[in-house]
Scaffold this active site. Structure first.
Site, PDB file in Angstrom:
ATOM      1  NE  ARG A  68      -1.719   1.824   3.415  1.00  0.00           N
ATOM      2  CZ  ARG A  68      -1.960   1.355   4.676  1.00  0.00           C
ATOM      3  NH1 ARG A  68      -3.016   0.510   5.204  1.00  0.00           N
ATOM      4  NH2 ARG A  68      -0.954   1.648   5.665  1.00  0.00           N
ATOM      5  CE1 TYR A  85      -9.854  16.441 -16.431  1.00  0.00           C
ATOM      6  CE2 TYR A  85      -8.959  15.871 -14.265  1.00  0.00           C
ATOM      7  CZ  TYR A  85      -9.891  15.692 -15.388  1.00  0.00           C
ATOM      8  OH  TYR A  85     -10.509  14.361 -15.332  1.00  0.00           O
ATOM      9  CG  ASP A 130      -1.712  18.862 -14.983  1.00  0.00           C
ATOM     10  OD1 ASP A 130      -1.037  18.406 -15.510  1.00  0.00           O
ATOM     11  OD2 ASP A 130      -2.948  18.782 -14.673  1.00  0.00           O
ATOM     12  CE  LYS A 174      -5.729  12.260 -19.148  1.00  0.00           C
ATOM     13  NZ  LYS A 174      -7.085  11.482 -18.835  1.00  0.00           N
TER      14      LYS A 174
HETATM   15  N1  PLP Z   1      -4.586  17.071 -15.436  1.00  0.00           N
HETATM   16  C1  PLP Z   1      -4.818  17.022 -16.779  1.00  0.00           C
HETATM   17  C2  PLP Z   1      -4.338  18.222 -17.673  1.00  0.00           C
HETATM   18  C3  PLP Z   1      -5.859  15.971 -17.329  1.00  0.00           C
HETATM   19  O1  PLP Z   1      -6.276  16.317 -18.427  1.00  0.00           O
HETATM   20  C4  PLP Z   1      -6.347  15.122 -16.397  1.00  0.00           C
HETATM   21  C5  PLP Z   1      -7.443  14.175 -16.979  1.00  0.00           C
HETATM   22  O2  PLP Z   1      -8.049  14.280 -18.022  1.00  0.00           O
HETATM   23  C6  PLP Z   1      -5.956  14.963 -15.124  1.00  0.00           C
HETATM   24  C7  PLP Z   1      -4.930  15.875 -14.741  1.00  0.00           C
HETATM   25  C8  PLP Z   1      -6.300  14.012 -14.401  1.00  0.00           C
HETATM   26  O3  PLP Z   1      -5.784  12.717 -14.546  1.00  0.00           O
HETATM   27  P1  PLP Z   1      -6.453  11.314 -14.223  1.00  0.00           P
HETATM   28  O4  PLP Z   1      -7.505  11.131 -15.286  1.00  0.00           O
HETATM   29  O5  PLP Z   1      -5.311  10.228 -14.554  1.00  0.00           O
HETATM   30  O6  PLP Z   1      -6.725  11.312 -12.760  1.00  0.00           O
END
Ligand code: PLP
Length: 388
Positions: free
Chosen positions: A57, A109, A182, A207
């Site tokens: 974990r 996001y 991000d 992604k």
């Molecule tokens: N950050 C961005 C720019 C994203 O496009 C996404 C998902 O679409 C995320 C974070 C979240 O990632 P996850 O879907 O792997 O939780």
């Protein structure tokens, strides 16, 4: 902590860490690192855990290769995998304390924005959303009121707004704020936020890093080990937001072709953006690689080797034409997500709902590795069918 390698990132990726110091503990000389499905690890007779492993974990040896690879790509002191991009991002916020102030972008996001507005505010975080892509906006906001953490997303999904990481990092240093980025859309190949002064970089590994739409995973990497980083590491262990070992192994397999996939997607996305600009059906093309795009100048400085595989288009026929186009494409698949080898098309306003800053005539395009000419023809036939 990770060891640096003298090999280029392209070679490191291709070999999936099966070289030099990055090779995980593997006494069988297998080319591909083994998968450790064990949930628990045996204690030494004298009651110690000299292997450093106790329970999965918290950590699993299968993470070591993808984490070492990512740390090398990002020039990071350390990197950790998480069960999703959201798990990675929210772990940063959960490591803060009630009352801590945060600055976050207006364009980001959507699910993370919603989390900050709900769970984040409920746990006592004070979140300010500002246009981080506007020059000096973060500096002005920090002068007005200090913050513990500034969160950026660049390019910002789905308008692909570009925030200036170096300039914002300088403001954060001056005002005593941490900076987290991000960088999912830029990938560690096009932008390395830690080298530009960010403290933490985050990826939805679901992604581009994995690239095959078959693993949900996330990652964080840090510029320097710190008490805050250790708090995140501890949080991951205690909350158990870790990927399964098989997912981690599959992620490593995907990462090995990152160079090829990202290169192809970037080239096709730029070509498509240029072609679509000339279409009478398209009102606007949002893509950082276009010279007329608002953030193009900064993108040219902080993105190397391409402007990413994501673009958005706004259609002259409004939301009706956008939804119709997504319905009529055959090669572009109508699905959420991005960064896979297959091209995806999505009407973002439908998924983001009320309060979204995304115009309802917009389609988000994630460019995969199919023939770019086929992708253009497919969009054109979908546009044409709306006119008839
Ligand atoms: N950050 C961005 C720019 C994203 O496009 C996404 C998902 O679409 C995320 C974070 C979240 O990632 P996850 O879907 O792997 O939780």
């Amino acid at each position: 902590m990770t060891k640096k390698s003298n090999f280029t990132h392209q070679s490191l990726l291709a070999q999936g860490t099966a070289i030099d110091s990055l090779h995980p503990d593997n006494d069988k000389q297998s080319l591909i690192p083994p998968v450790y499905n064990s949930t628990t690890f045996i204690r030494d007779e004298d009651n110690q855990y000299r292997s450093g492993r106790v329970y999965s974990r918290a950590d699993n040896p299968t993470y070591r290769a993808p984490e070492a690879l990512l740390a090398n790509l990002e020039e990071a002191a350390d990197a950790r995998l998480f069960s999703s991009g959201m798990a990675a991002a929210t772990s940063v916020f959960l490591a803060l304390k009630p009352g801590d102030k945060i600055i976050a972008p207006t364009i980001m996001y959507w699910a993370l924005r919603n989390w900050l507005k709900t769970f984040g505010q409920d746990m006592g975080l004070k979140v300010r959303f500002i246009d981080t892509h506007v020059a000096d906006a973060v500096d002005a906001a920090l002068q007005q009121e200090p913050a513990r953490l500034v969160w950026l997303e660049t390019p910002g999904n789905p308008l692909w707004t570009i925030s200036d990481i170096s300039a914002i990092a300088a403001s954060c240093r001056q005002h005593g704020a941490m900076l987290a980025v991000d960088s999912t859309v830029a990938t560690p190949l096009l932008t390395k936020p830690l080298t530009l002064g960010a403290d933490i970089v985050m990826h939805s590994a679901t992604k581009y890093l994995n690239g095959h739409s078959d693993v949900i995973s996330g990652a964080l990497a840090c510029r320097e080990d710190s008490a805050f980083w250790q708090r995140i590491v501890s949080l991951r262990a205690q909350n158990g937001c870790v990927p399964g070992p098989n997912d981690a192994a599959q992620l490593l397999r995907g990462m090995r072709t990152l160079f090829l996939r990202v290169r192809e997607s970037c080239q096709s996305a730029l070509w498509l953006a240029e072609q679509l600009q000339a279409s009478s059906q398209v009102k606007a093309v949002l893509y950082p690689g276009l010279p007329g795009f608002e953030g193009h100048q900064i993108a040219s400085q902080q993105m190397n080797g391409g402007f990413g595989g994501m673009l958005s288009i706004r259609l002259v026929g409004g939301s009706g034409q956008a939804i119709h186009t997504a319905a009529k494409t055959r090669l572009w698949k109508r699905a959420t997500s991005l960064g896979g080898v297959e091209s995806l098309i999505e009407h973002r306003a439908s998924i983001e709902g009320d309060g979204s800053p995304v115009p309802d005539d917009l389609l988000r395009l994630s460019v995969g590795i199919e023939s770019k000419e086929d992708l253009l023809t497919d969009l054109q036939q979908a546009f044409e069918s709306f006119k008839k």
